[in-house]
Design a protein around this motif. Structure first.
Motif, PDB file in Angstrom:
ATOM      1  N   PHE A  59       0.804  -1.230  -0.089  1.00 17.57           N
ATOM      2  CA  PHE A  59      -0.008  -0.161   0.076  1.00 17.57           C
ATOM      3  C   PHE A  59       0.964   1.335   0.308  1.00 17.57           C
ATOM      4  N   ARG A  60       0.314   2.496  -0.421  1.00 24.53           N
ATOM      5  CA  ARG A  60       1.146   3.648  -0.261  1.00 24.53           C
ATOM      6  C   ARG A  60       0.260   4.674   0.158  1.00 24.53           C
ATOM      7  N   GLN A  61       0.780   5.777   0.726  1.00 27.07           N
ATOM      8  CA  GLN A  61      -0.080   6.845   1.292  1.00 27.07           C
ATOM      9  C   GLN A  61       0.644   7.940   1.107  1.00 27.07           C
ATOM     10  N   ALA A  62       0.349   9.134   0.392  1.00 28.63           N
ATOM     11  CA  ALA A  62       0.748  10.235  -0.079  1.00 28.63           C
ATOM     12  C   ALA A  62       0.399  11.230   0.947  1.00 28.63           C
ATOM     13  N   TYR A  67       5.374   3.682   1.401  1.00 28.76           N
ATOM     14  CA  TYR A  67       5.061   2.648   0.941  1.00 28.76           C
ATOM     15  C   TYR A  67       5.022   1.518   2.108  1.00 28.76           C
ATOM     16  N   TYR A  68       3.966   0.818   2.315  1.00 29.85           N
ATOM     17  CA  TYR A  68       3.971  -0.328   3.306  1.00 29.85           C
ATOM     18  C   TYR A  68       3.547  -1.623   3.022  1.00 29.85           C
ATOM     19  N   CYS A  69       4.082  -2.478   3.500  1.00 26.70           N
ATOM     20  CA  CYS A  69       3.491  -3.798   3.467  1.00 26.70           C
ATOM     21  C   CYS A  69       2.571  -4.302   4.492  1.00 26.70           C
ATOM     22  N   ALA A  70       1.742  -5.099   4.075  1.00 31.13           N
ATOM     23  CA  ALA A  70       0.909  -5.819   5.183  1.00 31.13           C
ATOM     24  C   ALA A  70       0.513  -7.300   4.847  1.00 31.13           C
ATOM     25  N   ALA A  71       0.285  -7.682   5.841  1.00 31.62           N
ATOM     26  CA  ALA A  71       0.085  -9.402   5.821  1.00 31.62           C
ATOM     27  C   ALA A  71      -1.421  -9.675   6.519  1.00 31.62           C
ATOM     28  N   SER A  72      -2.007 -10.653   5.972  1.00 23.97           N
ATOM     29  CA  SER A  72      -3.100 -11.419   6.581  1.00 23.97           C
ATOM     30  C   SER A  72      -3.234 -12.739   6.176  1.00 23.97           C
ATOM     31  N   SER A  73      -3.576 -13.642   6.812  1.00 24.95           N
ATOM     32  CA  SER A  73      -3.696 -14.950   6.464  1.00 24.95           C
ATOM     33  C   SER A  73      -4.957 -15.337   5.677  1.00 24.95           C
ATOM     34  N   ILE A  74      -6.086 -14.348   6.034  1.00 19.99           N
ATOM     35  CA  ILE A  74      -7.201 -14.631   4.896  1.00 19.99           C
ATOM     36  C   ILE A  74      -7.538 -13.390   4.313  1.00 19.99           C
ATOM     37  N   ILE A  75      -7.630 -13.517   2.949  1.00 21.49           N
ATOM     38  CA  ILE A  75      -8.049 -12.280   2.040  1.00 21.49           C
ATOM     39  C   ILE A  75      -9.224 -12.907   1.356  1.00 21.49           C
ATOM     40  N   ARG A  76     -10.537 -12.186   1.519  1.00 23.98           N
ATOM     41  CA  ARG A  76     -11.635 -12.749   0.716  1.00 23.98           C
ATOM     42  C   ARG A  76     -11.346 -12.006  -0.760  1.00 23.98           C
ATOM     43  N   VAL A  77     -12.148 -12.790  -1.491  1.00 25.36           N
ATOM     44  CA  VAL A  77     -11.864 -12.370  -3.107  1.00 25.36           C
ATOM     45  C   VAL A  77     -12.630 -10.936  -3.145  1.00 25.36           C
ATOM     46  N   GLY A  78     -11.721 -10.088  -3.835  1.00 27.56           N
ATOM     47  CA  GLY A  78     -12.119  -8.513  -4.190  1.00 27.56           C
ATOM     48  C   GLY A  78     -11.622  -7.917  -2.871  1.00 27.56           C
ATOM     49  N   ALA A  79     -10.929  -8.233  -1.991  1.00 28.30           N
ATOM     50  CA  ALA A  79     -10.343  -7.505  -1.019  1.00 28.30           C
ATOM     51  C   ALA A  79      -8.835  -7.083  -1.014  1.00 28.30           C
ATOM     52  N   GLU A  80      -8.257  -7.917  -2.066  1.00 20.67           N
ATOM     53  CA  GLU A  80      -6.870  -7.830  -1.991  1.00 20.67           C
ATOM     54  C   GLU A  80      -6.243  -6.423  -2.047  1.00 20.67           C
ATOM     55  N   LEU A  81      -6.957  -5.357  -2.324  1.00 18.28           N
ATOM     56  CA  LEU A  81      -6.324  -4.083  -2.289  1.00 18.28           C
ATOM     57  C   LEU A  81      -7.013  -3.152  -1.363  1.00 18.28           C
ATOM     58  N   ASP A  82      -7.733  -3.722  -0.312  1.00 25.35           N
ATOM     59  CA  ASP A  82      -8.473  -3.276   0.772  1.00 25.35           C
ATOM     60  C   ASP A  82      -7.587  -2.991   2.010  1.00 25.35           C
ATOM     61  N   SER A  83      -7.149  -1.942   2.477  1.00 26.43           N
ATOM     62  CA  SER A  83      -6.428  -1.925   3.604  1.00 26.43           C
ATOM     63  C   SER A  83      -7.043  -2.701   4.949  1.00 26.43           C
ATOM     64  N   ASN A  84      -8.242  -2.516   4.899  1.00 34.01           N
ATOM     65  CA  ASN A  84      -9.043  -3.131   6.078  1.00 34.01           C
ATOM     66  C   ASN A  84      -8.821  -4.547   6.122  1.00 34.01           C
ATOM     67  N   ALA A  85      -8.643  -5.061   5.173  1.00 36.87           N
ATOM     68  CA  ALA A  85      -8.528  -6.576   5.221  1.00 36.87           C
ATOM     69  C   ALA A  85      -7.255  -7.409   5.786  1.00 36.87           C
ATOM     70  N   TYR A  86      -6.184  -6.330   5.855  1.00 37.85           N
ATOM     71  CA  TYR A  86      -4.879  -6.663   6.721  1.00 37.85           C
ATOM     72  C   TYR A  86      -4.922  -6.527   8.140  1.00 37.85           C
ATOM     73  N   ILE A  87      -4.276  -7.386   8.592  1.00 35.86           N
ATOM     74  CA  ILE A  87      -4.050  -7.400  10.193  1.00 35.86           C
ATOM     75  C   ILE A  87      -2.639  -6.537  10.492  1.00 35.86           C
ATOM     76  N   TYR A  88      -1.559  -7.074   9.853  1.00 41.75           N
ATOM     77  CA  TYR A  88      -0.272  -6.726  10.270  1.00 41.75           C
ATOM     78  C   TYR A  88       0.600  -5.788   9.228  1.00 41.75           C
ATOM     79  N   TRP A  89       1.040  -4.816   9.812  1.00 37.32           N
ATOM     80  CA  TRP A  89       1.643  -3.815   8.914  1.00 37.32           C
ATOM     81  C   TRP A  89       3.126  -3.538   9.317  1.00 37.32           C
ATOM     82  N   GLY A  90       4.025  -3.087   8.306  1.00 35.09           N
ATOM     83  CA  GLY A  90       5.150  -2.529   8.654  1.00 35.09           C
ATOM     84  C   GLY A  90       5.149  -1.140   8.829  1.00 35.09           C
ATOM     85  N   GLN A  91       6.397  -0.586   9.022  1.00 37.61           N
ATOM     86  CA  GLN A  91       6.529   0.794   9.491  1.00 37.61           C
ATOM     87  C   GLN A  91       6.712   1.762   8.001  1.00 37.61           C
ATOM     88  N   GLY A  92       6.874   1.237   7.157  1.00 42.44           N
ATOM     89  CA  GLY A  92       6.620   2.074   5.877  1.00 42.44           C
ATOM     90  C   GLY A  92       8.258   2.287   5.491  1.00 42.44           C
TER      91      GLY A  92
END
Length: 126
Positions: A37-40, A94-119
């Motif tokens: 993900f990225r945030q400007a 730019y951030y990376c994030a991880a989740s063990s379960i991502i439903r179809v259609g939510a691949e680019l949805d930040s709310n679907a991810y649990i763990y995040w790096g610092q960027g």
């Protein structure tokens, strides 16, 4: 302790390339999907790319399609984001994030991810 650490951000000229890395530790990396993900400044966080855990299925945002590529090396617990033909509008943290379960259609949805790096900061400027 579960940890995601991004690296590779830098100042680069328009048209240049960078490769970002997301190194994981403290969990079974092989069963987790990873998103970039990225945030400007002043903008909402945007999903850039996704790679699944087992089959390496990828999703790329339209804004970077044809320029960015995501890949993973499970032996190294690392996901990469290769960014080519960079533009000033790619400037962001730019951030990376991880989740063990991502439903179809939510691949680019930040709310679907649990763990995040610092960027890591990417700046595209001449």
């Amino acid at each position: 302790q579960l940890q995601l650490v991004e690296s590779g951000g830098d100042l680069v000229q328009p048209g240049g390339s960078l490769r970002l890395s997301c190194a994981a530790s403290g969990f079974n990396f092989n069963i987790y999907a990873i998103g970039w993900f990225r945030q400007a400044p002043g903008k909402e966080r945007e999903g850039v790319s996704y790679i699944s855990s087992h089959y390496g299925t990828t999703t790329i945002a339209d804004s970077v399609k044809g320029r960015f590529t995501i890949s993973r090396d499970n032996a190294k617990n690392t996901v990469y984001l290769q960014m080519n033909s960079l533009r000033p509008e790619d400037t962001a943290v730019y951030y990376c994030a991880a989740s063990s379960i991502i439903r179809v259609g939510a691949e680019l949805d930040s709310n679907a991810y649990i763990y995040w790096g610092q960027g890591t900061q990417v700046t595209v400027s001449s």
